[in-house]
Design a protein around this motif. Structure first.
Motif, PDB file in Angstrom:
ATOM      1  N   UNK A  83       0.828  -1.256  -0.387  1.00  0.00           N
ATOM      2  CA  UNK A  83       0.024   0.438  -0.082  1.00  0.00           C
ATOM      3  C   UNK A  83       0.869   1.340   0.108  1.00  0.00           C
ATOM      4  N   UNK A  84       0.504   2.255  -0.823  1.00  0.00           N
ATOM      5  CA  UNK A  84       1.176   3.133  -1.214  1.00  0.00           C
ATOM      6  C   UNK A  84       0.593   4.318  -0.658  1.00  0.00           C
ATOM      7  N   UNK A  85       1.449   5.577  -0.379  1.00  0.00           N
ATOM      8  CA  UNK A  85       1.048   7.532  -0.291  1.00  0.00           C
ATOM      9  C   UNK A  85       1.380   8.109  -1.683  1.00  0.00           C
ATOM     10  N   UNK A  86       0.708   8.118  -2.397  1.00  0.00           N
ATOM     11  CA  UNK A  86       0.419   9.382  -3.915  1.00  0.00           C
ATOM     12  C   UNK A  86       0.470  10.853  -3.113  1.00  0.00           C
ATOM     13  N   UNK A  87       0.866  11.455  -3.028  1.00  0.00           N
ATOM     14  CA  UNK A  87       0.705  13.128  -2.902  1.00  0.00           C
ATOM     15  C   UNK A  87       0.845  13.675  -4.750  1.00  0.00           C
ATOM     16  N   UNK A  88      -0.664  14.534  -4.288  1.00  0.00           N
ATOM     17  CA  UNK A  88      -0.628  14.991  -5.672  1.00  0.00           C
ATOM     18  C   UNK A  88      -1.679  16.080  -5.442  1.00  0.00           C
ATOM     19  N   UNK A  89      -2.730  16.496  -6.411  1.00  0.00           N
ATOM     20  CA  UNK A  89      -2.977  17.563  -6.427  1.00  0.00           C
ATOM     21  C   UNK A  89      -4.378  17.118  -7.326  1.00  0.00           C
ATOM     22  N   UNK A 120      -2.762  12.872  -0.612  1.00  0.00           N
ATOM     23  CA  UNK A 120      -2.210  13.524  -0.039  1.00  0.00           C
ATOM     24  C   UNK A 120      -1.593  14.750  -0.909  1.00  0.00           C
ATOM     25  N   UNK A 121      -1.696  15.962   0.261  1.00  0.00           N
ATOM     26  CA  UNK A 121      -1.349  17.157  -0.924  1.00  0.00           C
ATOM     27  C   UNK A 121      -0.339  17.978  -1.001  1.00  0.00           C
ATOM     28  N   UNK A 122       0.322  16.790   0.660  1.00  0.00           N
ATOM     29  CA  UNK A 122       1.646  17.793   1.626  1.00  0.00           C
ATOM     30  C   UNK A 122       3.204  15.987   1.134  1.00  0.00           C
ATOM     31  N   UNK A 123       4.208  16.423   0.728  1.00  0.00           N
ATOM     32  CA  UNK A 123       5.153  15.501   1.374  1.00  0.00           C
ATOM     33  C   UNK A 123       5.289  15.742   2.975  1.00  0.00           C
ATOM     34  N   UNK A 169       5.534  12.147   4.980  1.00  0.00           N
ATOM     35  CA  UNK A 169       6.554  11.921   5.496  1.00  0.00           C
ATOM     36  C   UNK A 169       6.028  11.671   7.244  1.00  0.00           C
ATOM     37  N   UNK A 170       5.628  12.169   7.840  1.00  0.00           N
ATOM     38  CA  UNK A 170       4.700  11.456   8.954  1.00  0.00           C
ATOM     39  C   UNK A 170       4.104  10.040   8.906  1.00  0.00           C
ATOM     40  N   UNK A 171       3.530   9.971   8.278  1.00  0.00           N
ATOM     41  CA  UNK A 171       2.730   8.909   7.538  1.00  0.00           C
ATOM     42  C   UNK A 171       3.800   7.647   7.375  1.00  0.00           C
ATOM     43  N   UNK A 172       4.682   8.483   6.375  1.00  0.00           N
ATOM     44  CA  UNK A 172       5.872   6.850   5.882  1.00  0.00           C
ATOM     45  C   UNK A 172       6.286   6.249   7.597  1.00  0.00           C
ATOM     46  N   UNK A 173       7.063   7.155   8.176  1.00  0.00           N
ATOM     47  CA  UNK A 173       7.428   6.980   9.866  1.00  0.00           C
ATOM     48  C   UNK A 173       6.907   6.224  10.725  1.00  0.00           C
ATOM     49  N   UNK A 174       5.597   6.438  10.828  1.00  0.00           N
ATOM     50  CA  UNK A 174       4.444   5.808  11.687  1.00  0.00           C
ATOM     51  C   UNK A 174       3.359   4.011  11.403  1.00  0.00           C
ATOM     52  N   UNK A 175       3.927   4.478  10.079  1.00  0.00           N
ATOM     53  CA  UNK A 175       3.699   2.641   9.117  1.00  0.00           C
ATOM     54  C   UNK A 175       4.604   2.312   8.439  1.00  0.00           C
ATOM     55  N   UNK A 185       3.566   1.790   5.031  1.00  0.00           N
ATOM     56  CA  UNK A 185       3.299   2.250   3.972  1.00  0.00           C
ATOM     57  C   UNK A 185       4.681   2.888   2.963  1.00  0.00           C
ATOM     58  N   UNK A 186       4.894   2.407   1.357  1.00  0.00           N
ATOM     59  CA  UNK A 186       5.794   3.280   1.123  1.00  0.00           C
ATOM     60  C   UNK A 186       5.361   4.128  -0.172  1.00  0.00           C
ATOM     61  N   UNK A 187       6.284   4.772   0.065  1.00  0.00           N
ATOM     62  CA  UNK A 187       6.330   6.395  -0.998  1.00  0.00           C
ATOM     63  C   UNK A 187       6.956   6.312  -2.275  1.00  0.00           C
TER      64      UNK A 187
END
Length: 302
Positions: free
Chosen positions: A196-202, A227-230, A234-240, A242-244
Motif C-alpha cells: 500500500x502506497x502514499x500518493x502526493x498529488x493535487x 495527500x497534497x503535502x509531502x 513523510x510523517x505517515x511513512x515514519x509511523x506506518x 506504507x511506501x511512497x
C-alpha cells in the motif's frame, strides 16, 4: 510625438493594462483609482492616435498598435527600473526587502529550510513570501510583479521569462528505515505493487508519470492514501508500513530507506528557476538567484 511632451507615468499605466486586461486590476496593481486609469488611457489614445485597448467580454484586448509598442515600452521601463535600483544598491546584510517566490509543496520542503538557514547568516532581515501558483499563471504573475521568482517544472518558452535548470532528480521507492522491506536493496515489481502506497498529488494534477508507465504494462499501484503535502506524507511513512514514490533528493534529505523503482522511468525530473526579464539586472533578484543556484549545487554534491 516628442518624448519630452509625454508623461512617462502613462507608460506604466499602459503596461499594467496590457498585463491585467482590466482597468480596475491595472489600477490596483500600480496603486491608483480606476478613474485615474481611464484618464491615463484617454491620454495614451490621444498620444498614439489609436484606441490601444478594446473592451470585450474577455477584458481589455490590445489593438495591433498596442502589440507593436508593448515590447519597446517594457524594455524602457525595465531600463529605468534597473537604473533606480542600481543607484540605491543592495546590501543583503542591511536589506529588509520582501521577495515573493512561487514554489510547489515539494520545492518548499526541499529548499526553504536550507534557504532560510543561509539567509539567517547572510540577510537576516530579508523576508521571503512563499506560495504556490498554478503553472500557467506564473508568466503573468512574474510580468505583473506579483512574483519575483518562481521554482517549477519546465514550461513552454516565453521570450520575456528567463529561466535556468536548478535540479535534476529521479523517482525512487522510499520507506521508513524500520520497514519490513528495508533490509532489501532492490524490490521486484510484484513486491512494489503489493505494498500500500502514499500518493502526493493535487486533484487537478495529471496522472503521475510512474502510473502512466505502469499502465503501459497493464499494472496499477495500491494507493492507500492521497495527500497534497509531502511533509505530512513523510510523517505517515515514519509511523506506518506504507511506501511512497518520491524524488531521490527528498528521500535522502529525510533519512528514508530507498531503493530503485522496478519500473522504467520516462525521463528525469527537472526543476527550473524563472524570473521576468525586467528583473534580470535587479541586484536583490540576482542575489537571490545566486543563493538558490549555490544551494541546489550543494544539494547535488551531498
Amino acid at each position: 510625438m516628442t518624448l519630452h511632451k509625454v508623461d512617462l507615468n502613462l507608460f506604466v499605466v499602459f503596461d499594467a493594462i496590457y498585463t491585467e486586461s482590466s482597468l480596475t486590476r491595472a489600477g490596483q496593481n500600480i496603486g491608483i483609482t480606476q478613474p485615474a486609469v481611464s484618464n491615463a488611457l484617454a491620454r495614451l489614445r490621444e498620444t498614439f492616435n489609436d484606441p490601444l485597448f478594446l473592451r470585450t467580454a474577455h477584458g481589455m484586448i490590445p489593438t495591433p498598435m498596442a502589440r507593436r509598442i508593448v515590447g519597446p515600452i517594457r524594455n524602457a521601463l525595465s531600463l529605468l527600473q534597473v537604473s533606480v535600483q542600481q543607484s540605491r544598491g543592495f546590501d543583503p546584510l542591511l536589506s529588509n526587502r520582501t521577495l515573493r517566490i512561487s514554489m510547489n509543496d515539494l520545492s518548499e520542503v526541499l529548499l526553504l529550510p536550507r534557504l532560510l538557514q543561509r539567509l539567517q547568516q547572510l540577510a537576516p532581515d530579508l523576508c521571503i513570501e512563499s506560495f504556490g501558483s498554478r503553472h500557467h499563471e506564473i508568466p503573468q504573475a512574474l510580468a505583473a510583479g506579483h512574483l519575483d521568482l518562481a521554482i517549477d517544472a519546465p514550461a513552454p518558452g516565453d521570450a520575456q521569462i528567463h529561466h535556468l535548470k536548478l535540479l535534476e532528480d529521479r523517482y525512487v521507492c522510499a520507506m521508513r528505515k524500520q520497514h519490513p522491506l528495508a533490509q532489501h536493496d532492490t524490490l521486484e515489481l510484484e513486491q512494489y505493487l503489493a505494498q500500500p502506497q502514499i500518493l502526493v498529488a493535487h486533484p487537478r494534477d495529471k496522472p503521475h508519470s510512474i502510473d502512466l508507465a505502469l499502465a503501459r504494462l497493464g499494472r496499477q499501484r495500491r494507493i492507500a492514501l492521497r495527500s497534497r503535502n509531502h511533509l505530512m506524507a513523510w510523517h505517515a511513512l515514519q509511523q506506518t508500513d506504507l511506501i511512497m514514490t518520491v524524488p531521490e533528493h527528498f528521500a535522502r534529505q529525510h533519512a528514508l530507506h530507498w531503493v530503485n523503482l522496478p519500473v522504467e522511468q520516462p525521463a528525469l525530473l527537472e526543476t527550473h528557476l524563472y524570473w521576468h526579464e525586467s528583473t534580470d539586472h535587479d541586484p536583490a533578484n540576482r542575489w537571490m538567484r545566486e543563493q538558490l543556484i549555490e544551494l541546489c549545487l550543494a544539494m547535488c554534491l551531498e
